[in-house]
Write a protein that holds these residues in place. Structure first.
Motif, short mmCIF file in Angstrom:
data_model
loop_
_atom_site.label_atom_id
_atom_site.label_comp_id
_atom_site.label_asym_id
_atom_site.label_seq_id
_atom_site.Cartn_x
_atom_site.Cartn_y
_atom_site.Cartn_z
N VAL A 139 0.87 -1.17 0.00
CA VAL A 139 0.00 0.00 0.00
C VAL A 139 0.90 1.22 0.00
O VAL A 139 1.67 1.44 0.94
CB VAL A 139 -0.95 0.03 1.22
CG1 VAL A 139 -1.83 1.28 1.16
CG2 VAL A 139 -1.79 -1.23 1.29
N ALA B 247 -8.52 1.37 2.77
CA ALA B 247 -7.78 0.56 1.79
C ALA B 247 -7.43 -0.80 2.37
O ALA B 247 -7.59 -1.83 1.70
CB ALA B 247 -6.52 1.30 1.33
N ARG C 151 -0.91 -7.69 -4.78
CA ARG C 151 -1.71 -6.48 -5.01
C ARG C 151 -0.88 -5.26 -4.64
O ARG C 151 -0.12 -5.28 -3.67
CB ARG C 151 -2.97 -6.48 -4.13
CG ARG C 151 -4.01 -7.49 -4.47
CD ARG C 151 -5.01 -7.04 -5.53
NE ARG C 151 -5.70 -5.81 -5.23
CZ ARG C 151 -6.82 -5.74 -4.50
NH1 ARG C 151 -7.36 -6.84 -3.99
NH2 ARG C 151 -7.39 -4.58 -4.28
N ALA D 31 -1.81 -1.25 -3.92
CA ALA D 31 -2.94 -0.35 -3.72
C ALA D 31 -2.45 1.03 -3.29
O ALA D 31 -1.29 1.19 -2.90
CB ALA D 31 -3.88 -0.93 -2.65
#
Length: 123
Positions: A5, A52, A36, A38
């Motif tokens: 993130v 998030a 992932r 983000a």
């Protein structure tokens, strides 16, 4: 699942926030160790870090690195982000979270800036 993130300050300018989102999107193929990648904003835009992370946990995230895209280790990096991280840890105790050093702490930053200046036509 392991996620990255990238968090930035956030802006009242939607164009500025969209620019950040494009940067994070372009980062995803360059960071194959993460299932992932983000984005999140500290303030002035959504999603927040708690929002998030909540979505990532719903999607199966059990481990996340939080990367602060901040130049300086000021109040946001030193105080606000660690407090947010504790909030997220409390909400998702089964997800392992790690706060990475902020961008400005990178030892290669001056060289990267010099390269960008040179590419931009500076000396």
């Amino acid at each position: 699942m392991r996620a990255l993130v990238v968090i930035a300050h956030g802006s009242r300018s939607e164009a500025a926030n969209e620019e950040f989102c494009r940067l994070v999107g372009a980062l995803a193929p360059a960071t194959p160790g993460y299932a992932r990648v983000a984005h999140a904003f500290l303030e002035a835009a959504a999603p927040s870090l708690p929002a998030a992370m909540a979505q990532l946990v719903v999607d199966g995230c059990r481990e996340a690195d939080i990367y602060p895209l901040f130049f300086n280790g000021g109040r946001h990096v030193a105080r606000d982000l660690p407090a947010l991280l504790e909030e997220v840890r409390s909400a998702h105790p089964d997800c392992r979270l790690r706060l990475l050093p902020h961008f400005g702490a990178w030892s290669g930053l001056a060289q990267a800036l010099a390269a960008h200046i040179a590419e931009s036509g500076g000396d």
